[in-house]
Design a protein around this motif. Structure first.
Motif, PDB file in Angstrom:
ATOM      1  N   VAL A 125      73.951  42.186 -26.101  1.00  0.00           N
ATOM      2  CA  VAL A 125      75.095  42.786 -25.467  1.00  0.00           C
ATOM      3  C   VAL A 125      74.983  42.496 -23.862  1.00  0.00           C
ATOM      4  O   VAL A 125      73.780  42.297 -23.448  1.00  0.00           O
ATOM      5  CB  VAL A 125      75.484  44.522 -25.613  1.00  0.00           C
ATOM      6  CG1 VAL A 125      75.470  44.681 -26.985  1.00  0.00           C
ATOM      7  CG2 VAL A 125      74.118  45.174 -25.120  1.00  0.00           C
ATOM      8  N   ILE A 283      80.888  45.528 -26.144  1.00  0.00           N
ATOM      9  CA  ILE A 283      80.276  46.469 -26.973  1.00  0.00           C
ATOM     10  C   ILE A 283      80.929  47.741 -26.897  1.00  0.00           C
ATOM     11  O   ILE A 283      80.929  48.473 -27.754  1.00  0.00           O
ATOM     12  CB  ILE A 283      78.931  46.497 -26.832  1.00  0.00           C
ATOM     13  CG1 ILE A 283      78.349  46.943 -28.155  1.00  0.00           C
ATOM     14  CG2 ILE A 283      78.613  47.039 -25.682  1.00  0.00           C
ATOM     15  CD1 ILE A 283      78.523  46.432 -29.523  1.00  0.00           C
ATOM     16  N   TYR A 313      73.802  51.603 -26.442  1.00  0.00           N
ATOM     17  CA  TYR A 313      73.550  50.223 -26.104  1.00  0.00           C
ATOM     18  C   TYR A 313      72.974  49.836 -24.618  1.00  0.00           C
ATOM     19  O   TYR A 313      73.529  50.282 -23.723  1.00  0.00           O
ATOM     20  CB  TYR A 313      74.616  49.048 -26.475  1.00  0.00           C
ATOM     21  CG  TYR A 313      75.137  49.249 -27.687  1.00  0.00           C
ATOM     22  CD1 TYR A 313      74.696  48.191 -28.745  1.00  0.00           C
ATOM     23  CD2 TYR A 313      75.978  50.125 -28.060  1.00  0.00           C
ATOM     24  CE1 TYR A 313      74.874  48.237 -29.885  1.00  0.00           C
ATOM     25  CE2 TYR A 313      76.560  50.040 -29.646  1.00  0.00           C
ATOM     26  CZ  TYR A 313      75.807  49.111 -30.478  1.00  0.00           C
ATOM     27  OH  TYR A 313      76.418  48.951 -31.794  1.00  0.00           O
ATOM     28  N   LEU A 350      76.241  43.286 -32.115  1.00  0.00           N
ATOM     29  CA  LEU A 350      77.511  42.851 -31.555  1.00  0.00           C
ATOM     30  C   LEU A 350      77.890  41.914 -32.475  1.00  0.00           C
ATOM     31  O   LEU A 350      78.969  41.845 -33.145  1.00  0.00           O
ATOM     32  CB  LEU A 350      77.145  42.292 -30.054  1.00  0.00           C
ATOM     33  CG  LEU A 350      78.565  41.430 -29.707  1.00  0.00           C
ATOM     34  CD1 LEU A 350      79.419  42.545 -29.604  1.00  0.00           C
ATOM     35  CD2 LEU A 350      78.083  41.089 -28.313  1.00  0.00           C
TER      36      LEU A 350
END
Length: 398
Positions: A125, A283, A313, A350
């Motif tokens: 990400v 994301i 994340y 992702l």
């Protein structure tokens, strides 16, 4: 939320009103996302929009090699929503743009449907975020009752306007529902608020407006609901008096201002990042969808009455650095065991999310686009369009 701990009753009032799909900047932003992905499913675009009296401002960053008319898209959305008043309409409102091309990004030009598991692991990400997904068994779609009812009221206002049942209505409006809970379960309707905008002052008179809204909007919405308004339910219809025209002529709109309305009405947590205006590589958008998917499948499997899934994340990693489950004491097994099951059976990476939900191809596969439809009536809990994160096809893994 006003609580009464001694009698175990609480009243949950939707903290923010649900707005009708006026020229909500998110609709324009997501219509632009749709157009980019319809031309090229691997396109990159991030766009934000602001609308005010007689003017729309669009700021966007996007990858080259696409041909998108931002101004024309904005005018089409304004016309589609139904603004025809001289104060704001798609024909003569001013549209300003600030556009910047992003450098060509080879990193994200992968076909997720052809990647091996090892290759999915290599797709990291590029922004950091904590997202939340929630589900509960208060409604058939596993959404909190207050936001579900508020969206139903908003839809009904739009329907009676489009069908010319109440011809004096304009596209703007707000709804809000208060629900009393007893032992964490909806018990009664505490209050209902509907604000509807009119074309002209005094037409109809306020009492007639009240009667019309009750007869054509409130009563039909609650006709098939298990919990209905009672003689103590407080009903507010345009409590500040007449609301003329509405929309950008009265108040400005901005992409990302109403995240609670896009999700769970603040009955549960939500990310501070806007969901609209971003392609699926972000994301902070698609992570919220996979979190809802995980929470909904847990509740659908009868492992909890309520479930909140939190995913965190970090830039440069493919998997979330943290996966947490909270069932608020309603879980049939421990939250820790549910977390282990999620990490085993759900792909939170992702490229894995893109692969499972087909998110880059949905705009070209869905008539009229896909993401623009999410910008009104919520990104979760929908029954009018098929959303991959609303499926309960994972209940068998638990």
């Amino acid at each position: 939320m006003v609580s009464h701990p001694h009698c175990f009753i609480c009243c949950y009032i939707l903290p923010e009103p649900v707005y009708l799909p006026k020229v909500d900047a998110p609709q324009i932003s997501d219509a632009i996302v749709d157009r980019f992905l319809q031309q090229d499913p691997y396109a990159r675009v991030i766009t934000e929009c602001a609308a005010s009296t007689g003017i729309v401002f669009i700021a966007a960053r996007f990858a080259p090699n696409t041909n998108v008319d931002f101004t024309n898209i904005a005018r089409q959305v304004i016309d589609h929503v139904g603004y025809e008043q001289k104060e704001f309409n798609g024909r003569n409102c001013s549209i300003l743009t600030s556009l910047k091309e992003l450098p060509l990004d080879q990193y994200h030009l992968f076909d997720e449907h052809k990647l091996s598991d090892a290759e999915i692991e290599q797709i990291t990400v590029t922004n950091q975020v904590t997202v939340f997904g929630f589900a509960c068994n208060q409604t058939s779609v596993l959404m909190p009752l207050p936001i579900w009812l508020a969206h139903k009221l908003a839809r009904q206002i739009s329907e009676v306007r489009k069908q010319n049942i109440l011809s004096y209505l304009t596209p703007d409006g707000k709804t809000q529902v208060g629900v009393e809970y007893k032992n964490r379960r909806p018990d009664r309707i505490h209050s209902i608020t509907v604000v509807a905008s009119q074309r002209k002052a005094g037409k109809p008179e306020l009492q007639q407006l009240h009667d019309d809204i009750r007869d054509t909007i409130i009563y039909p919405v609650f006709a098939d609901e298990e919990i209905k308004p009672d003689d103590k339910t407080r009903i507010f219809i345009n409590p500040d008096g007449e609301f003329i025209v509405g929309g950008p002529a009265v108040h400005s709109g901005l992409t990302g201002r109403k995240n609670a309305i896009d999700t769970y009405g603040e009955y549960s947590k939500h990310s501070g990042s806007a969901l609209s205006g971003k392609d699926p590589i972000r994301i902070d958008r698609v992570g919220a969808y996979i979190a809802r998917y995980a929470a909904k499948n847990i509740v659908a499997a009868n492992l909890a009455d309520e479930c909140e899934v939190q995913l965190s994340y970090s830039i440069g990693l493919s998997r979330p650095v943290s996966v947490q489950v909270e069932t608020f004491g309603t879980g049939k097994i421990s939250d820790e065991d549910l977390t282990i099951l999620l990490e085993k059976h759900f792909d939170f990476r992702l490229a894995g999310i893109l692969q499972q939900f087909n998110l880059r191809h949905l705009p070209s596969l869905t008539k009229g686009g896909f993401y623009q439809k999410l910008a009104a009536y919520g990104h979760v809990g929908r029954t009018d369009i098929e959303l991959p994160w609303e499926k309960t096809d994972k209940v068998g893994v638990f």
